[in-house]
Design an enzyme around this catalytic site. Structure first.
Site, PDB file in Angstrom:
ATOM      1  N   GLY A 115       0.777  -1.223   0.000  1.00  0.00           N
ATOM      2  CA  GLY A 115       0.000   0.000   0.000  1.00  0.00           C
ATOM      3  C   GLY A 115       0.810   1.275   0.000  1.00  0.00           C
ATOM      4  N   ASP A 165       3.172  -0.567 -14.251  1.00  0.00           N
ATOM      5  CA  ASP A 165       3.616  -1.382 -13.124  1.00  0.00           C
ATOM      6  C   ASP A 165       3.990  -2.785 -13.567  1.00  0.00           C
ATOM      7  OD1 ASP A 165       2.949   0.883 -11.763  1.00  0.00           O
ATOM      8  OD2 ASP A 165       1.213   0.026 -10.744  1.00  0.00           O
TER       9      ASP A 165
END
Length: 371
Positions: A115, A165
């Site tokens: 996160g 990503d």
């Protein structure tokens, strides 16, 4: 084998009482410059970090285990809101492509901070994909695996992310950054010899939680799409600074960031090719200012890190990732990194901020089967 890979093997042995067929791992990534340009068909420049997610995998009865969460669960066929959504989504996407994914079991272990904006989700997807490709001899190209992983995250997990990503996690090489054209999906390595210049990349995890689905990420993406529609262009990649006169309010600010950020990425490539790290660092600072003021995704903690980086002689610094918390990045001389860490810790403590976590790295290798 890296320590994190040994940990996954040990977890597999303990959970499934046998040796895995193979072990694969994939890195998180940090984006050097080019933020929120990926879903606007623009340019990004990430590199892999030496924090990874590992899966030890073998033939079995479709159970997954996470050593980090100490949780064993069946492979999911629909989203459940847990870590297992990510490998489950990869399996779902492979089956949708027509691949025969037979029964398997896997144990995961990772040290990519969760996160924080360093793409732990892409790392688990990439590790799963490259492991399944090897286990079932699918013979997929890494670029195709990356596109498949992105589809899994978009359509199965439900996060409307761009391609950066997954590309970074699968395609990066040690000692380089990866220039990605998010429209053509072409990618090429850009030399990034930081060690030779006695520089390091210092990441500050502010520990300000960020959940993309619960933030303004999708709202900003929608604003960009509206701006492109207003301008009559396919994506903001095709817009120019003079086009901003046709926009107003939020759409104008969001578009201004994307247009100028794409220019900064292309300038950054030129700077790296001539090993002008000073120029590269100045572009990092300009990127942060744009993310703070035009895209409005920064936080007091991220802004503080960048300001202290300036005072601590960093060549450049910026938030990295989608923002709204998570991590910031500084390009700094090795000898100055400790001073920056100390200054940030003192400032955060004085302001009552959560104590941050730091680590420094050189650009690392992408996803690989290691055993």
């Amino acid at each position: 084998m890296r320590q994190i890979e040994q940990r996954a093997v040990q977890a597999y042995r303990e959970q499934f009482l046998e040796e895995p067929a193979l072990v694969a791992s994939a890195p998180g990534r940090v984006n050097l410059i080019g933020e929120h340009t990926d879903y606007n068909a623009g340019f990004v420049l990430p590199c892999a970090i030496d924090k990874r997610v590992t899966v030890a995998i073998g033939h079995g009865d479709m159970y997954l285990y996470s050593a980090d969460f100490q949780e064993r669960c069946p492979l999911l066929e629909k989203r459940e809101g847990s870590w297992a959504d990510y490998p489950g989504g990869v399996v779902w996407a492979m089956k949708e492509r027509g691949f025969d994914i037979q029964s398997f079991q896997g144990a995961f272990a990772g040290d990519v901070p969760l996160g924080s904006g360093l793409s732990s989700s892409a790392a688990i997807e990439a590790a799963t994909a490259i492991a399944l490709d090897a286990l079932f001899d699918l013979k997929m190209e890494k670029k195709d695996l990356a596109v498949l992983c992105q589809h899994a995250e978009n359509a199965f997990v439900g996060v409307n992310s761009g391609i950066m990503d997954q590309y970074a996690s699968l395609l990066c090489q040690a000692g380089t950054a990866l220039l990605i054209d998010c429209r053509s999906l072409e990618a090429r390595s850009i030399p990034l010899d930081l060690a030779g210049a006695d520089l390091v990349l210092l990441v500050c995890d502010t520990h300000v939680p960020r959940e993309l689905g619960a933030t303004g990420y999708n709202a900003r993406r929608e604003a960009c799409e509206k701006a492109a529609h207003t301008l009559g262009v396919r994506e903001l990649r095709d817009a120019h600074l003079q086009d901003l006169e046709k926009l107003s309010g939020e759409e104008r600010k969001r578009a201004r960031h994307v247009i100028t950020e794409n220019s900064r990425v292309l300038e950054a490539i030129q700077a790296l090719q001539r090993q002008d790290f000073g120029a590269f660092g100045r572009l990092m600072y300009a990127s942060h200012q744009s993310l703070r003021d035009d895209y409005e995704v920064s936080t007091p903690e991220l802004d503080a890190f960048v300001e202290i980086a300036i005072q601590s002689s960093a060549l450049g610094a910026r938030l990295t990732g989608a923002g709204f918390g998570g991590c910031a990045l500084a390009l700094i001389r090795s000898e100055d990194a400790g001073v920056l860490v100390m200054n940030v810790r003192h400032y955060f403590e004085a302001r009552g901020f959560t104590q941050p976590e730091f680590f420094s790295f050189q650009p690392a290798v992408g996803a690989e089967v290691v055993a």
